[in-house]
Design a protein around this motif. Structure first.
Motif, short mmCIF file in Angstrom:
data_model
loop_
_atom_site.label_atom_id
_atom_site.label_comp_id
_atom_site.label_asym_id
_atom_site.label_seq_id
_atom_site.Cartn_x
_atom_site.Cartn_y
_atom_site.Cartn_z
N PRO A 1 0.81 -1.23 0.00
CA PRO A 1 0.00 0.00 0.00
C PRO A 1 0.84 1.27 0.00
N HIS A 2 2.09 1.17 0.48
CA HIS A 2 2.92 2.38 0.53
C HIS A 2 3.65 2.64 -0.78
N SER A 3 3.90 1.58 -1.58
CA SER A 3 4.43 1.77 -2.94
C SER A 3 3.83 0.68 -3.82
N PRO A 4 2.63 0.98 -4.33
CA PRO A 4 1.80 -0.08 -4.91
C PRO A 4 2.23 -0.62 -6.27
N LYS A 5 3.14 0.04 -6.94
CA LYS A 5 3.51 -0.43 -8.27
C LYS A 5 4.35 -1.71 -8.13
N LEU A 6 4.08 -2.70 -8.99
CA LEU A 6 4.89 -3.92 -8.98
C LEU A 6 6.28 -3.58 -9.49
N THR A 7 7.30 -4.15 -8.86
CA THR A 7 8.66 -3.83 -9.26
C THR A 7 9.10 -4.70 -10.43
N LYS A 8 10.05 -4.17 -11.20
CA LYS A 8 10.62 -4.94 -12.31
C LYS A 8 11.48 -6.06 -11.74
N ARG A 9 11.47 -7.20 -12.43
CA ARG A 9 12.37 -8.27 -12.02
C ARG A 9 12.65 -9.19 -13.19
N TRP A 10 13.56 -10.13 -12.99
CA TRP A 10 13.89 -11.07 -14.05
C TRP A 10 12.81 -12.14 -14.13
N PRO A 11 12.55 -12.63 -15.34
CA PRO A 11 11.55 -13.71 -15.43
C PRO A 11 12.00 -14.98 -14.72
N LYS A 12 11.03 -15.80 -14.36
CA LYS A 12 11.30 -17.01 -13.58
C LYS A 12 12.08 -18.03 -14.41
N THR A 13 11.82 -18.08 -15.71
CA THR A 13 12.48 -19.05 -16.56
C THR A 13 12.63 -18.43 -17.95
N TYR A 14 13.02 -19.22 -18.92
CA TYR A 14 13.14 -18.71 -20.28
C TYR A 14 12.68 -19.80 -21.24
N SER A 15 12.39 -19.42 -22.48
CA SER A 15 11.94 -20.38 -23.48
C SER A 15 13.02 -20.54 -24.55
N LEU A 16 13.12 -21.73 -25.06
CA LEU A 16 14.05 -21.97 -26.17
C LEU A 16 13.42 -21.44 -27.45
N PRO A 17 14.25 -21.13 -28.47
CA PRO A 17 13.66 -20.66 -29.73
C PRO A 17 12.75 -21.72 -30.33
N LEU A 18 11.76 -21.27 -31.08
CA LEU A 18 10.84 -22.20 -31.76
C LEU A 18 11.63 -22.94 -32.84
N SER A 19 11.62 -24.24 -32.77
CA SER A 19 12.38 -25.00 -33.77
C SER A 19 11.47 -25.71 -34.74
N GLU A 20 10.19 -25.88 -34.33
CA GLU A 20 9.33 -26.68 -35.20
C GLU A 20 8.41 -25.79 -36.00
#
Lengths: 322, 207
Positions: free
Chosen positions: B188-207
């Motif tokens: 409530p004192h600083s309501p904006k969600l903070t930036k952070r790194w994503p939990k995981t990553y995806s491999l490039p689409l190969s198919e």
């Protein structure tokens, strides 16, 4: 060592199961010829126990001859689940709890994703992998989140493999998964009827009936299906033990898998893993036939759209903006 | 005597009728989702019980608002707040402890409201009764129902939250509806969600 009498009785039972009739001793000997052929394929599949009459092999044989899930009676379903649980216990020492719970009456599942609120944290992707026992070696994922520049409306222009601090200014994030189409092209493409739509709207795969031809993958316009190139590798401590026959049970090598709205959870009233974990609350899930549900509120009060709606696939997955 | 052209006319009429009928069949999408939703005959009073929806209701309260006349529950706030009750220190007079504000509330970063005119503590916290919140109009608000206070300015978000397009439902889509309070996600004192790194990553689409 097992006595020959025990073996004879056991095999007589199997033959009864397979050919659905009582066998005398003479017909039993006839059946043995057929079993020799089946047995050879089983030994190729690799058995830990060398004896062809081990409990594991007998269970595998019975599993090999089971029918399509849609044609099974409740006893058949219970029997195959018992076998699968026992096989997991023998092979890997796992205590699984596989369910075959059917659809709940008067329920049609629907999903909505708020693209103006999603920040691309990808917690949903990880939760999905953890919940659904997806292979860790190939890093298969059933959800893909695209980072798209404001003003673009084409997913293909998005970056589906970003890895940097999110959210990036002037970008929005759009998660894509199986949309559980009412008029699903993948179902029409399947040559073996291994995939179908359940009464609650979830498109499922019978992993034992799938021959891995990947026609469905080619037919899906949303890249919603995944192929198992390997026997899935999941560390034992990360394995989800509460499983569903059509959901997150460990898929054999060479079969298709897909998002099932976490059928093992949603049919017991719980939210899918991606919805439960979402740190921004962008994901809304519920019963489309209930006029007081949250999903219906979204459909009635927000600006919604569906991906590639012009294809007529009629997905049950809406995107909305605040 | 019937001529060939008469016979031809009749055949045309029959074909038109057939095409018309076929067209009607194609035009009515009885099986698409939208018509299934519209044709849903059984009005459900509440979400279906599935037998396994046993919710722990100990740390929830019934919300003071309803959606379509259906009451729902909100997760409580008081039991998870770090320093509740406030009246343990704030008893109507000045607190005479050295650096008490730094020790007790030093961790609070106030980033709420306009940059030029940020919110003061007393914009939301009640000055006379510290165990309560207060609106601009002076209405006393319980900490468990803090959504009422947030909704004073963020009324669009509150309307969405009541309906279910904003915020998060807890654990179950079926059974009694339990939702998280605003403060579960927003400080409530600083309501904006903070930036952070994503939990995981995806491999490039190969198919």
């Amino acid at each position: 060592m097992m006595s020959s009498k025990y073996i004879q009785e056991e095999f007589s039972d199997i033959i009864d199961d397979i050919f659905d009739k009582k066998t005398g001793r003479r017909s039993f000997l006839k059946g043995m010829a057929g079993l020799a052929a089946a047995g050879s394929s089983l030994t190729l599949a690799g058995c830990s126990n060398n004896s062809p009459f081990s409990e594991e092999n007998i269970l595998r044989l019975k599993e090999y001859f089971k029918g399509n899930f849609t044609l099974m009676s409740q006893e058949d379903k219970n029997a195959t689940i018992k076998r699968l649980e026992r096989l997991a216990k023998i092979k890997d020492g796992l205590d699984l709890k596989i369910s075959s719970k059917g659809p709940i009456p008067n329920v049609l599942f629907g999903f909505a994703l708020n693209v103006s609120r999603c920040e691309g944290f990808m917690d949903c992707v990880q939760a999905c992998v953890d919940e659904n026992n997806i292979d860790r070696k190939t890093k298969t994922q059933c959800i893909r989140v695209f980072e798209i520049e404001h003003g673009e409306m084409n997913v293909q222009s998005g970056n589906g493999k970003y890895f940097h601090e999110v959210p990036v200014d002037n970008h929005f994030y759009m998660g894509v998964q199986c949309f559980q189409c009412e008029n699903a092209p993948c179902i029409k493409a399947c040559p073996t009827k291994a995939t179908w739509r359940e009464d609650d709207g979830i498109v499922v795969v019978d992993y034992n009936w799938c021959i891995g031809c990947r026609y469905c993958q080619a037919a899906c316009p949303y890249w919603g299906r995944r192929f198992n190139w390997n026997d899935p590798y999941i560390p034992a401590e990360e394995l989800t033990r509460k499983q569903h026959y059509l959901g997150n049970r460990i898929r054999p090598k060479g079969t298709m898998e897909k998002c099932t709205f976490c059928i093992q959870r949603t049919r017991t009233g719980r939210l899918p893993a991606c919805v439960e974990i979402c740190p921004t609350g962008s994901r809304v899930f519920g019963n489309l036939l209930d006029p007081k549900s949250e999903i219906r509120f979204v459909l009635e009060n927000k600006k919604v759209f569906r991906m590639k709606e012009d294809l007529g696939t009629d997905p049950k997955f809406w995107y909305f903006v605040d | 005597m019937k001529t060939v052209s008469e016979f031809y006319k009749m055949a045309m009429v029959v074909m038109q009728v057939v095409f018309l009928f076929y067209g009607c069949q194609q035009g009515s999408h009885d099986n698409d989702v939208n018509s299934r939703i519209k044709n849903a005959k059984t009005v459900m009073e509440s979400q279906p019980e599935t037998g396994e929806t046993t919710m722990v209701l100990s740390n929830t309260v019934i919300a003071q608002v309803k959606h379509k006349d259906v009451p729902f529950r909100v997760e409580t706030r008081k039991d998870v707040m770090e320093r509740f009750k406030c009246s343990e220190c704030h008893i109507g007079k000045k607190v005479h402890v050295t650096k008490a504000d730094k020790v007790a509330h030093g961790n609070i970063k106030k980033l709420h409201g306009n940059k030029e005119r940020p919110l003061a503590c007393n914009t939301c916290h009640m000055k006379d009764e510290r165990d309560f919140l207060v609106t601009e109009k002076g209405v006393k608000i319980d900490f468990n129902h803090s959504y009422q206070l947030c909704g004073h300015c963020h009324f669009r978000e509150k309307a969405d939250w009541v309906g279910g397009a904003h915020g998060k439902r807890v654990s179950f889509w079926a059974g009694e509806r339990v939702v998280q309070n605003c403060t579960e996600c927003h400080d409530p004192h600083s309501p904006k969600l903070t930036k952070r790194w994503p939990k995981t990553y995806s491999l490039p689409l190969s198919e």
